[in-house]
Design an enzyme around this catalytic site. Sequence first.
Site, PDB file in Angstrom:
ATOM      1  N   ASP A  70       0.890  -1.149   0.000  1.00 46.89           N
ATOM      2  CA  ASP A  70       0.000   0.000   0.000  1.00 46.89           C
ATOM      3  C   ASP A  70       0.938   1.211   0.000  1.00 46.89           C
ATOM      4  O   ASP A  70       2.123   1.084   0.314  1.00 46.89           O
ATOM      5  CB  ASP A  70      -0.885  -0.032   1.251  1.00 46.89           C
ATOM      6  CG  ASP A  70      -1.801   1.178   1.349  1.00 46.89           C
ATOM      7  OD1 ASP A  70      -2.433   1.522   0.329  1.00 46.89           O
ATOM      8  OD2 ASP A  70      -1.857   1.792   2.428  1.00 46.89           O
ATOM      9  N   ASP A 121       0.077   5.042   1.028  1.00 48.28           N
ATOM     10  CA  ASP A 121      -0.078   6.028   2.105  1.00 48.28           C
ATOM     11  C   ASP A 121      -0.116   5.341   3.471  1.00 48.28           C
ATOM     12  O   ASP A 121      -0.937   4.459   3.710  1.00 48.28           O
ATOM     13  CB  ASP A 121      -1.346   6.860   1.878  1.00 48.28           C
ATOM     14  CG  ASP A 121      -1.314   7.581   0.534  1.00 48.28           C
ATOM     15  OD1 ASP A 121      -0.262   8.171   0.213  1.00 48.28           O
ATOM     16  OD2 ASP A 121      -2.320   7.542  -0.195  1.00 48.28           O
TER      17      ASP A 121
END
Length: 188
Positions: free
Chosen positions: A9, A11
Amino acid sequence: MKNKFILLDRDGVINVEKSYLYKIEDFEYEKNVIKGLQELRDLGYKFAIITNQAGIARGYYTEDDYLKLQDFIEKDLLKNGIKIEKSYFCPHHPNVEGKYGIECSCRKPNTGNFELAINEFDIDVKNSFMIGDKITDLIPAEKLGITSILIKTGYGLKSLEELKETGLKPMVVNDILDFSEKLKNNKK
């Protein structure tokens, strides 16, 4: 021969979580990201990013804004010897109006972008990992047989509290370096 991947992922995992980040000047790495990714690279892993970018659907920034920041991140990682093979992003959100306001297969916890990555790079799911800071990062990985890693950065500590209700069984680590060290020690 299939490829071992670390799916990431973005952020809260690669960069410090800043609500709807899209400006290069606001970007900063999460702690130990570079060293951790370098160690994982040295263990033979390749990298791809799978990220939801609802800020596009919500009109906070454009696809071009996202792509400029993503290009900056990938070039900066490359300067440190870390190649992102590809970044997969979902610009959609089902609760908004407009062209991005759709129910889609690419928005996590759906598996669409994971399946694209697996097929495009012939990913060995049994020997690959997904590192995320939210439950929605882990669900598609576990559905597809990829080992999920919950990182305590970003929303990780909040997600840790919610984990009991999910039935998910991720490895929990402090940061990417912590994960790479655990992986290295398991290989010995």
